[in-house]
Design an enzyme around this catalytic site. Sequence first.
Site, PDB file in Angstrom:
ATOM      1  CG  ASP A   1      -1.807   1.196   1.309  1.00  0.00           C
ATOM      2  OD1 ASP A   1      -2.306   1.393   0.604  1.00  0.00           O
ATOM      3  OD2 ASP A   1      -1.756   1.773   2.365  1.00  0.00           O
TER       4      ASP A   1
ATOM      5  CG  ASP B   1      -2.184   7.260   0.716  1.00  0.00           C
ATOM      6  OD1 ASP B   1      -1.583   8.478   0.698  1.00  0.00           O
ATOM      7  OD2 ASP B   1      -2.940   6.678  -0.418  1.00  0.00           O
TER       8      ASP B   1
END
Length: 415
Positions: free
Chosen positions: A163, A165
């Site tokens: 991922d 963020d």
Amino acid sequence: MDEVPPSIHTFSISASVPCKLVRWYVQLGDRVQKGRTLCTYVQQVDGGRWEEREQNVRSSVVGIVAELFQKEGAVVQPGTTVAKIEENCEHSVVVYDLCALCGKNLRKPPNTHGGTDRHPHSATVSMIHGIPELRISRKEAEVLGNKDKQRLLQSQKLALVVDLDQTLIHTSMDPNIESGLPDVHMFTLPGYSAHYHCRLRPHVHSFLKQVSQYYELHVFTMGTKSYAKCVTEIIDPGKKLFCDRIISRDECFDPTSKVLQLKSVFPCGDSMVAIIDDREDVWGGCPNLVHVKPYVFFAGTADINAPPTTQSTSRHEEEMCHLYPHRPLKRRFLSSGAAIAVKREHPVAVSVPIPHPPHMAISSRSFPVARSLGGTSEAKPEGAASGGKHVSFNDNNNNNNNDEDEGDGGGGDEG
């Protein structure tokens, strides 16, 4: 999927003079693609001679050879049918409602209700990064998936989905943030005037460089495609880590979950896939998830690309992480095959699981052992899962362990 009704197509030699059928290139029952050569022939010229140049009869449809009417060497009169093909294209590769195999437009004229119907087809899987309009059938997806699996096995690698963020970076759109802050990258998205301020997680380059030796890296973010490209250009300006293996919100089937899209990219299962994310809610209890502690640098800013139905980290917790980075945290994040060190003053060690399938014969010596990317300690973090191979981030304020190959994408390795 509804069955596509077959239709019969006949093929003849387009000539105004008698011709001789030279050779068949198909047999009864063969499946042919559009443009496939069915046979070759030569035309008769003056004096009863046959010209030397051979010409082709090609199929204009995708289907099955149902009947061949002439034998090789036979003299065929103009307009005589030589072959019959039963069209039955499964439309297993579709782009923008156009079949890539037969060229048929699968979009029907608008119905009486003003909507648009589509002809039935088997292409339901979007497994190509960044091209959601290209869909293939489950059967084709499994064939490609098996080829990818064999390629990874031959290179002794697994797949790692990461991922962006609050996992690799922290981004804020706060207009009050000063420009020119050290190690903070500022960018704008095409067509928008808002400024994004992005800070890389400490030692993220060392982490990615080390795990890339053992994993093929994929990015999966709830941000838009343009946002993901801007961020990955900061992290990986040379496209040596991620290449174009980026999945964004634009390709997601469900805006609140990543599970369905993962099944499309890896249609043969996730037995060779590990996941690193700061959110558990978007993975629906996936056992391959390594749940990492959210990285927060900008006080008051949570995950700017959080799914719409989820709750973000509290403002108080963000401010505590930003203002007191060395204070021990009381929360512990655990998941199957992963453990996170509890105290912030120690390196945050991420135990990346190695989900060996039964047929995968790769020596454990090929994979990384417990190691802090920010220091020299090789001690196993407290609470770490037994039997795991460990790589880690280090969130300490340590300026003596900079990466050697930061280049233009540097600036994320100083706490």
